[in-house]
Design an enzyme around this catalytic site. Structure first.
Site, PDB file in Angstrom:
ATOM      1  N   GLU A 123      70.512  72.922  46.470  1.00 10.43           N
ATOM      2  CA  GLU A 123      71.440  73.730  45.675  1.00 10.43           C
ATOM      3  C   GLU A 123      71.553  73.097  44.297  1.00 10.43           C
ATOM      4  O   GLU A 123      71.863  71.897  44.179  1.00 10.43           O
ATOM      5  CB  GLU A 123      72.826  73.837  46.323  1.00 10.43           C
ATOM      6  CG  GLU A 123      73.706  74.766  45.478  1.00 10.43           C
ATOM      7  CD  GLU A 123      75.132  74.957  45.985  1.00 10.43           C
ATOM      8  OE1 GLU A 123      75.490  74.411  47.037  1.00 10.43           O
ATOM      9  OE2 GLU A 123      75.885  75.664  45.280  1.00 10.43           O
ATOM     10  N   GLU A 145      74.111  68.002  40.953  1.00  6.17           N
ATOM     11  CA  GLU A 145      75.277  68.462  40.190  1.00  6.17           C
ATOM     12  C   GLU A 145      75.484  67.563  38.971  1.00  6.17           C
ATOM     13  O   GLU A 145      75.642  66.352  39.110  1.00  6.17           O
ATOM     14  CB  GLU A 145      76.523  68.440  41.098  1.00  6.17           C
ATOM     15  CG  GLU A 145      77.846  68.627  40.393  1.00  6.17           C
ATOM     16  CD  GLU A 145      77.908  69.893  39.537  1.00  6.17           C
ATOM     17  OE1 GLU A 145      77.691  70.997  40.071  1.00  6.17           O
ATOM     18  OE2 GLU A 145      78.154  69.770  38.321  1.00  6.17           O
ATOM     19  N   ASP A 191      71.289  65.762  36.152  1.00  7.63           N
ATOM     20  CA  ASP A 191      70.942  66.993  35.444  1.00  7.63           C
ATOM     21  C   ASP A 191      69.673  67.531  36.082  1.00  7.63           C
ATOM     22  O   ASP A 191      68.680  66.804  36.187  1.00  7.63           O
ATOM     23  CB  ASP A 191      70.696  66.663  33.967  1.00  7.63           C
ATOM     24  CG  ASP A 191      70.450  67.899  33.127  1.00  7.63           C
ATOM     25  OD1 ASP A 191      69.813  68.854  33.623  1.00  7.63           O
ATOM     26  OD2 ASP A 191      70.880  67.906  31.963  1.00  7.63           O
ATOM     27  N   ASP A 198      75.059  78.399  34.688  1.00  8.36           N
ATOM     28  CA  ASP A 198      75.043  78.548  33.226  1.00  8.36           C
ATOM     29  C   ASP A 198      76.358  79.017  32.621  1.00  8.36           C
ATOM     30  O   ASP A 198      76.433  80.074  31.998  1.00  8.36           O
ATOM     31  CB  ASP A 198      73.933  79.537  32.809  1.00  8.36           C
ATOM     32  CG  ASP A 198      72.551  78.957  33.070  1.00  8.36           C
ATOM     33  OD1 ASP A 198      72.467  77.741  33.302  1.00  8.36           O
ATOM     34  OD2 ASP A 198      71.583  79.716  33.029  1.00  8.36           O
ATOM     35  N   LYS A 219      78.553  79.643  24.434  1.00  6.85           N
ATOM     36  CA  LYS A 219      78.358  79.460  22.995  1.00  6.85           C
ATOM     37  C   LYS A 219      76.876  79.326  22.669  1.00  6.85           C
ATOM     38  O   LYS A 219      76.127  78.698  23.429  1.00  6.85           O
ATOM     39  CB  LYS A 219      79.108  78.214  22.521  1.00  6.85           C
ATOM     40  CG  LYS A 219      80.599  78.376  22.654  1.00  6.85           C
ATOM     41  CD  LYS A 219      81.317  77.136  22.211  1.00  6.85           C
ATOM     42  CE  LYS A 219      82.809  77.299  22.453  1.00  6.85           C
ATOM     43  NZ  LYS A 219      83.490  76.030  22.578  1.00  6.85           N
ATOM     44  N   ASP A 239      77.943  86.752  38.642  1.00 10.11           N
ATOM     45  CA  ASP A 239      78.691  87.962  38.304  1.00 10.11           C
ATOM     46  C   ASP A 239      78.474  88.339  36.833  1.00 10.11           C
ATOM     47  O   ASP A 239      79.106  89.269  36.344  1.00 10.11           O
ATOM     48  CB  ASP A 239      80.190  87.782  38.596  1.00 10.11           C
ATOM     49  CG  ASP A 239      80.780  86.571  37.898  1.00 10.11           C
ATOM     50  OD1 ASP A 239      80.019  85.764  37.336  1.00 10.11           O
ATOM     51  OD2 ASP A 239      82.016  86.428  37.919  1.00 10.11           O
TER      52      ASP A 239
HETATM   53  C1  LIG Z   1      79.830  77.986  36.857  1.00 12.72           C
HETATM   54  S1  LIG Z   1      79.667  76.565  37.833  1.00 12.72           S
HETATM   55  C2  LIG Z   1      79.321  77.238  39.448  1.00 12.72           C
HETATM   56  C3  LIG Z   1      79.562  76.266  40.548  1.00 12.72           C
HETATM   57  C4  LIG Z   1      79.086  76.733  41.945  1.00 12.72           C
HETATM   58  N1  LIG Z   1      77.642  76.900  41.964  1.00 12.72           N
HETATM   59  C5  LIG Z   1      79.754  78.013  42.320  1.00 12.72           C
HETATM   60  O1  LIG Z   1      79.063  79.038  42.453  1.00 12.72           O
HETATM   61  O2  LIG Z   1      80.972  77.997  42.504  1.00 12.72           O
HETATM   62  C6  LIG Z   1      78.044  75.947  37.358  1.00 12.72           C
HETATM   63  C7  LIG Z   1      77.762  74.598  37.983  1.00 12.72           C
HETATM   64  O3  LIG Z   1      76.464  74.174  37.602  1.00 12.72           O
HETATM   65  C8  LIG Z   1      76.542  72.822  37.161  1.00 12.72           C
HETATM   66  N2  LIG Z   1      75.414  72.613  36.226  1.00 12.72           N
HETATM   67  C9  LIG Z   1      75.257  73.176  35.003  1.00 12.72           C
HETATM   68  N3  LIG Z   1      74.134  72.751  34.415  1.00 12.72           N
HETATM   69  C10 LIG Z   1      73.554  71.893  35.295  1.00 12.72           C
HETATM   70  C11 LIG Z   1      72.360  71.103  35.264  1.00 12.72           C
HETATM   71  N4  LIG Z   1      71.558  71.111  34.196  1.00 12.72           N
HETATM   72  N5  LIG Z   1      72.063  70.337  36.342  1.00 12.72           N
HETATM   73  C12 LIG Z   1      72.889  70.313  37.414  1.00 12.72           C
HETATM   74  N6  LIG Z   1      74.042  71.033  37.495  1.00 12.72           N
HETATM   75  C13 LIG Z   1      74.363  71.812  36.469  1.00 12.72           C
HETATM   76  C14 LIG Z   1      77.912  72.732  36.522  1.00 12.72           C
HETATM   77  O4  LIG Z   1      78.371  71.413  36.391  1.00 12.72           O
HETATM   78  C15 LIG Z   1      78.734  73.540  37.504  1.00 12.72           C
HETATM   79  O5  LIG Z   1      79.161  72.780  38.632  1.00 12.72           O
END
Ligand SMILES: C[S@@+](CC[C@H](N)C(=O)[O-])C[C@H]1O[C@@H](n2cnc3c(N)ncnc32)[C@H](O)[C@@H]1O
Length: 221
Positions: free
Chosen positions: A50, A75, A103, A125, A129, A161
């Site tokens: 994930e 994460e 990352d 994502d 911005k 969404d």
């Molecule tokens: C909008 S949140 C959604 C969280 C979860 N997937 C959900 O559906 O509830 C996007 C998640 O992706 C993580 N994220 C964003 N860019 C990332 C990256 N380059 N590598 C790993 N995680 C990332 C963010 O920290 C955040 O936890």
């Protein structure tokens, strides 16, 4: 072939920020090509990834639904990676389910070819911005890296969404010849429902708020 982590991605990574979790966050093990044995104390025949699990609901529900599967979360937020990984351990799941504070653009190039049977990207994502556009994962390079670490016949599932986001993902994924759309209708990637018996935190919220959820699935040829 594995590729090098893009330097621009490393420079732009939110992991560079200061955090009280920096010293304790679970990081990927050392090593060039990470296999299931390097990632999990008790590796399973099927491994799933994930990307961006956030608060981790999907991982816990998926682990309960599929006791024979290994799960890896990547994460970027140190706090959530730490808290979710700790909870997996305290619930007795740590031998087959881990979250690493990384990352994905830096982590994925370190995974072995074809390592994962399924890759899940739920509500990704949150970068609205323009100046944050470089952080978005819905572009050719990160998606090509997802394909490399996917096993033949493996699935890539994306849901959100945000219509603009799903359009970006579809655009990036449709260009990858190694992927075939695998939705409800032959030749189309759209799925009406999440078929994985597990939901992410944002998925629950979108359902509660009555928001439409766009779901894509592709399979590795
Ligand atoms: C909008 S949140 C959604 C969280 C979860 N997937 C959900 O559906 O509830 C996007 C998640 O992706 C993580 N994220 C964003 N860019 C990332 C990256 N380059 N590598 C790993 N995680 C990332 C963010 O920290 C955040 O936890």
């Amino acid at each position: 072939m594995k590729s090098e982590p893009p330097q621009a991605a490393i420079a732009a990574s939110p992991l560079r920020g200061r955090s009280p979790y920096a010293a304790i966050a679970p990081r990927l093990p050392q090593g060039e090509t990470l296999t299931a044995a390097a990632l999990l104390a008790q590796p399973r025949a099927e491994l799933e990834l994930e990307i961006g699990p956030g608060r981790g609901t999907f991982l816990f529900e998926r682990a309960a639904a599929c006791p024979g599967v290994g799960l890896i979360g990547v994460e970027v937020r140190l706090k959530w990676a730490t808290l979710v990984d700790d909870r997996l351990k305290s619930e007795g799941l740590g031998d087959r389910c881990r979250v690493f504070a990384e990352d994905m653009r830096v982590a994925l190039p370190r995974f072995a070819d074809g390592l994962f049977r399924r890759i899940f990207i739920h509500f990704p994502d949150p970068w609205w911005k323009k100046r944050h556009a470089k952080r978005r994962l819905a572009s050719a390079e990160p998606m090509a890296e997802c394909v490399r670490v996917l096993a033949r016949g493996g699935e890539l599932f994306v849901q959100t969404d945000v219509e603009e986001a799903v359009t970006r993902y579809r655009g990036a994924l449709d260009t990858l010849e190694a992927l075939a759309p695998n939705g409800d209708t032959a030749g189309e990637p759209w799925l009406a429902h999440n078929p994985y018996n597990a939901r992410s935190p944002r998925e629950y919220r979108a359902m509660r708020d009555g928001l439409p959820i766009h779901r894509l699935r592709y399979v590795r040829r």
